[in-house]
Design a protein around this motif. Structure first.
Motif, PDB file in Angstrom:
ATOM      1  N   MET A  58      32.733  40.382  50.154  1.00  0.00           N
ATOM      2  CA  MET A  58      32.132  39.258  49.445  1.00  0.00           C
ATOM      3  C   MET A  58      32.495  37.974  50.175  1.00  0.00           C
ATOM      4  O   MET A  58      33.462  37.932  50.936  1.00  0.00           O
ATOM      5  N   TYR A  59      31.715  36.936  49.905  1.00  0.00           N
ATOM      6  CA  TYR A  59      31.903  35.657  50.573  1.00  0.00           C
ATOM      7  C   TYR A  59      31.873  34.549  49.531  1.00  0.00           C
ATOM      8  O   TYR A  59      31.083  34.606  48.588  1.00  0.00           O
ATOM      9  N   SER A  60      32.722  33.535  49.703  1.00  0.00           N
ATOM     10  CA  SER A  60      32.827  32.447  48.726  1.00  0.00           C
ATOM     11  C   SER A  60      31.713  31.433  48.952  1.00  0.00           C
ATOM     12  O   SER A  60      31.741  30.672  49.932  1.00  0.00           O
ATOM     13  N   VAL A  61      30.741  31.412  48.043  1.00  0.00           N
ATOM     14  CA  VAL A  61      29.580  30.538  48.175  1.00  0.00           C
ATOM     15  C   VAL A  61      30.022  29.068  48.125  1.00  0.00           C
ATOM     16  O   VAL A  61      30.769  28.652  47.255  1.00  0.00           O
ATOM     17  N   GLY A  62      29.560  28.299  49.122  1.00  0.00           N
ATOM     18  CA  GLY A  62      29.830  26.870  49.137  1.00  0.00           C
ATOM     19  C   GLY A  62      31.216  26.476  49.590  1.00  0.00           C
ATOM     20  O   GLY A  62      31.588  25.305  49.504  1.00  0.00           O
ATOM     21  N   GLN A  63      32.016  27.441  50.085  1.00  0.00           N
ATOM     22  CA  GLN A  63      33.397  27.150  50.453  1.00  0.00           C
ATOM     23  C   GLN A  63      33.618  27.134  51.965  1.00  0.00           C
ATOM     24  O   GLN A  63      34.741  27.283  52.433  1.00  0.00           O
ATOM     25  N   ALA A  64      32.535  26.962  52.732  1.00  0.00           N
ATOM     26  CA  ALA A  64      32.658  26.912  54.193  1.00  0.00           C
ATOM     27  C   ALA A  64      33.264  25.591  54.636  1.00  0.00           C
ATOM     28  O   ALA A  64      33.322  24.615  53.874  1.00  0.00           O
ATOM     29  N   THR A  65      33.700  25.545  55.888  1.00  0.00           N
ATOM     30  CA  THR A  65      34.321  24.337  56.428  1.00  0.00           C
ATOM     31  C   THR A  65      33.304  23.274  56.809  1.00  0.00           C
ATOM     32  O   THR A  65      33.653  22.106  56.980  1.00  0.00           O
ATOM     33  N   SER A  66      32.030  23.678  56.948  1.00  0.00           N
ATOM     34  CA  SER A  66      30.966  22.725  57.275  1.00  0.00           C
ATOM     35  C   SER A  66      29.634  23.309  56.812  1.00  0.00           C
ATOM     36  O   SER A  66      29.529  24.515  56.552  1.00  0.00           O
ATOM     37  N   PRO A  67      28.585  22.480  56.712  1.00  0.00           N
ATOM     38  CA  PRO A  67      27.290  22.988  56.242  1.00  0.00           C
ATOM     39  C   PRO A  67      26.693  24.083  57.114  1.00  0.00           C
ATOM     40  O   PRO A  67      25.841  24.850  56.651  1.00  0.00           O
ATOM     41  N   VAL A  68      27.111  24.179  58.386  1.00  0.00           N
ATOM     42  CA  VAL A  68      26.528  25.183  59.279  1.00  0.00           C
ATOM     43  C   VAL A  68      27.446  26.388  59.478  1.00  0.00           C
ATOM     44  O   VAL A  68      27.088  27.328  60.185  1.00  0.00           O
ATOM     45  N   ALA A  69      28.624  26.375  58.859  1.00  0.00           N
ATOM     46  CA  ALA A  69      29.572  27.481  59.018  1.00  0.00           C
ATOM     47  C   ALA A  69      29.315  28.567  57.989  1.00  0.00           C
ATOM     48  O   ALA A  69      28.730  28.328  56.925  1.00  0.00           O
ATOM     49  N   ALA A  70      29.738  29.787  58.310  1.00  0.00           N
ATOM     50  CA  ALA A  70      29.613  30.907  57.375  1.00  0.00           C
ATOM     51  C   ALA A  70      30.566  30.714  56.201  1.00  0.00           C
ATOM     52  O   ALA A  70      31.614  30.069  56.325  1.00  0.00           O
ATOM     53  N   PHE A  71      30.191  31.273  55.066  1.00  0.00           N
ATOM     54  CA  PHE A  71      31.092  31.249  53.919  1.00  0.00           C
ATOM     55  C   PHE A  71      32.305  32.130  54.215  1.00  0.00           C
ATOM     56  O   PHE A  71      32.171  33.180  54.856  1.00  0.00           O
ATOM     57  N   PRO A  72      33.503  31.732  53.754  1.00  0.00           N
ATOM     58  CA  PRO A  72      34.685  32.557  54.010  1.00  0.00           C
ATOM     59  C   PRO A  72      34.581  33.932  53.350  1.00  0.00           C
ATOM     60  O   PRO A  72      34.110  34.067  52.225  1.00  0.00           O
ATOM     61  N   ARG A  73      35.048  34.939  54.070  1.00  0.00           N
ATOM     62  CA  ARG A  73      34.908  36.337  53.672  1.00  0.00           C
ATOM     63  C   ARG A  73      36.216  36.861  53.092  1.00  0.00           C
ATOM     64  O   ARG A  73      37.302  36.442  53.480  1.00  0.00           O
ATOM     65  N   TYR A  74      36.086  37.786  52.150  1.00  0.00           N
ATOM     66  CA  TYR A  74      37.239  38.598  51.771  1.00  0.00           C
ATOM     67  C   TYR A  74      36.787  40.037  51.571  1.00  0.00           C
ATOM     68  O   TYR A  74      35.614  40.314  51.304  1.00  0.00           O
ATOM     69  N   TYR A  75      37.719  40.959  51.744  1.00  0.00           N
ATOM     70  CA  TYR A  75      37.422  42.379  51.627  1.00  0.00           C
ATOM     71  C   TYR A  75      37.560  42.822  50.172  1.00  0.00           C
ATOM     72  O   TYR A  75      38.520  42.450  49.493  1.00  0.00           O
ATOM     73  N   VAL A  76      36.603  43.611  49.729  1.00  0.00           N
ATOM     74  CA  VAL A  76      36.618  44.139  48.365  1.00  0.00           C
ATOM     75  C   VAL A  76      36.959  45.622  48.433  1.00  0.00           C
ATOM     76  O   VAL A  76      36.142  46.426  48.883  1.00  0.00           O
ATOM     77  N   LYS A  77      38.170  45.954  48.015  1.00  0.00           N
ATOM     78  CA  LYS A  77      38.583  47.360  48.024  1.00  0.00           C
ATOM     79  C   LYS A  77      37.923  48.129  46.892  1.00  0.00           C
ATOM     80  O   LYS A  77      37.644  49.320  47.023  1.00  0.00           O
ATOM     81  N   SER A  78      37.691  47.447  45.781  1.00  0.00           N
ATOM     82  CA  SER A  78      36.955  48.073  44.673  1.00  0.00           C
ATOM     83  C   SER A  78      36.330  46.980  43.821  1.00  0.00           C
ATOM     84  O   SER A  78      36.917  45.913  43.639  1.00  0.00           O
ATOM     85  N   LEU A  79      35.139  47.254  43.351  1.00  0.00           N
ATOM     86  CA  LEU A  79      34.433  46.356  42.432  1.00  0.00           C
ATOM     87  C   LEU A  79      33.795  47.196  41.345  1.00  0.00           C
ATOM     88  O   LEU A  79      33.084  48.162  41.634  1.00  0.00           O
ATOM     89  N   ILE A  80      34.056  46.837  40.109  1.00  0.00           N
ATOM     90  CA  ILE A  80      33.364  47.431  38.964  1.00  0.00           C
ATOM     91  C   ILE A  80      32.556  46.315  38.330  1.00  0.00           C
ATOM     92  O   ILE A  80      33.120  45.366  37.778  1.00  0.00           O
ATOM     93  N   ARG A  81      31.241  46.398  38.438  1.00  0.00           N
ATOM     94  CA  ARG A  81      30.359  45.377  37.854  1.00  0.00           C
ATOM     95  C   ARG A  81      29.660  45.973  36.636  1.00  0.00           C
ATOM     96  O   ARG A  81      29.025  47.027  36.724  1.00  0.00           O
ATOM     97  N   THR A  82      29.775  45.274  35.517  1.00  0.00           N
ATOM     98  CA  THR A  82      29.186  45.729  34.259  1.00  0.00           C
ATOM     99  C   THR A  82      28.219  44.678  33.738  1.00  0.00           C
ATOM    100  O   THR A  82      28.591  43.511  33.563  1.00  0.00           O
ATOM    101  N   TYR A  83      26.967  45.086  33.525  1.00  0.00           N
ATOM    102  CA  TYR A  83      25.951  44.199  32.966  1.00  0.00           C
ATOM    103  C   TYR A  83      25.758  44.502  31.481  1.00  0.00           C
ATOM    104  O   TYR A  83      25.723  45.662  31.082  1.00  0.00           O
ATOM    105  N   ASP A  84      25.600  43.458  30.685  1.00  0.00           N
ATOM    106  CA  ASP A  84      25.138  43.590  29.310  1.00  0.00           C
ATOM    107  C   ASP A  84      23.861  42.758  29.225  1.00  0.00           C
ATOM    108  O   ASP A  84      23.912  41.535  29.065  1.00  0.00           O
ATOM    109  N   PHE A  85      22.733  43.415  29.379  1.00  0.00           N
ATOM    110  CA  PHE A  85      21.463  42.702  29.464  1.00  0.00           C
ATOM    111  C   PHE A  85      21.073  42.075  28.134  1.00  0.00           C
ATOM    112  O   PHE A  85      20.445  41.014  28.106  1.00  0.00           O
ATOM    113  N   THR A  86      21.435  42.707  27.038  1.00  0.00           N
ATOM    114  CA  THR A  86      21.097  42.172  25.720  1.00  0.00           C
ATOM    115  C   THR A  86      21.836  40.865  25.457  1.00  0.00           C
ATOM    116  O   THR A  86      21.261  39.900  24.940  1.00  0.00           O
ATOM    117  N   ALA A  87      23.104  40.818  25.840  1.00  0.00           N
ATOM    118  CA  ALA A  87      23.927  39.623  25.600  1.00  0.00           C
ATOM    119  C   ALA A  87      23.792  38.582  26.701  1.00  0.00           C
ATOM    120  O   ALA A  87      24.298  37.463  26.557  1.00  0.00           O
TER     121      ALA A  87
END
Length: 208
Positions: free
Chosen positions: A16-45
């Motif tokens: 994943m990359y931190s949106v808007g946290q680059a050092t300049s407008p033309v630089a890539a967003f800083p990266r970090y490694y995700v060893k595990s991600l559990i994403r849960t959606y509640d569409f009704t709520a």
């Protein structure tokens, strides 16, 4: 039935990359490694919960995004409607991230189908790179979505825009696939996302 699914969860790993946290407008967003991600959606709520274990991706660190990360860090982030916060001993409001997190619900494969039904989407057929695709277009709460489904009715790509509190309208391009059968549920095995041309997510899905 995807259009009536109330909740959905997947597990993955990658970057994943931190949106808007680059050092300049033309630089890539800083990266970090995700060893595990559990994403849960509640569409009704209109809610989403991310529970992840992440580690430092940039050596040496550059940009923002809470760097440097020492070892493995557990992070839990949530959104419910217009409210976003991070879980901890004391809940930490993340008001500026609410629009992005809420947008992730809308542009998920299930969210696109639900949004198309709820917002009377315009449907058209188009050949793209020699392949027949169904183009699904709708607007949802000031968010514009254009999704592309293949001949198996699987969402492969989503172009979308949401209102970012700092940059204004933010363009997002999300790629899904190839799709796999996860214990009887078809879901993309890979999710890659860009915001304003910078990669922000690169996940391999391991379970649903």
């Amino acid at each position: 039935d995807v259009s009536t699914t109330k909740t959905f969860q997947f597990t993955g790993n990658g970057r994943m990359y931190s949106v808007g946290q680059a050092t300049s407008p033309v630089a890539a967003f800083p990266r970090y490694y995700v060893k595990s991600l559990i994403r849960t959606y509640d569409f009704t709520a209109g809610a989403m919960r991310d529970e992840m274990v992440r580690s430092q991706g940039e050596v040496p660190p550059y940009g923002g995004g809470g760097q440097p990360i020492e070892g493995d860090q557990r992070a839990v982030s949530l959104v419910h409607g217009d409210h976003a916060w991070n879980e901890g001993k004391v809940a930490a409001p993340r008001v500026w991230e609410a629009s992005d997190r809420a947008h992730q619900i809308v542009i998920s494969p299930h969210g696109v189908v639900r949004g198309a039904f709820a917002n009377k989407a315009a449907i058209s057929k188009k050949n793209i790179d020699g392949r027949p695709m169904t183009v699904i277009t709708f607007s949802d709460n000031m968010q514009k979505v254009i999704a592309y489904a293949n001949d198996q009715n699987a969402i492969e790509k989503v172009e979308s825009w949401y209102g970012h509190p700092v940059t204004g309208d933010m363009k997002v391009v999300t790629h899904y696939g190839p799709y796999r059968d996860f214990a009887g549920v078809k879901f993309p095995s890979k999710i890659v996302q860009y915001q304003e041309g910078n990669v922000t997510l690169d996940l391999t899905v391991t379970a649903v």
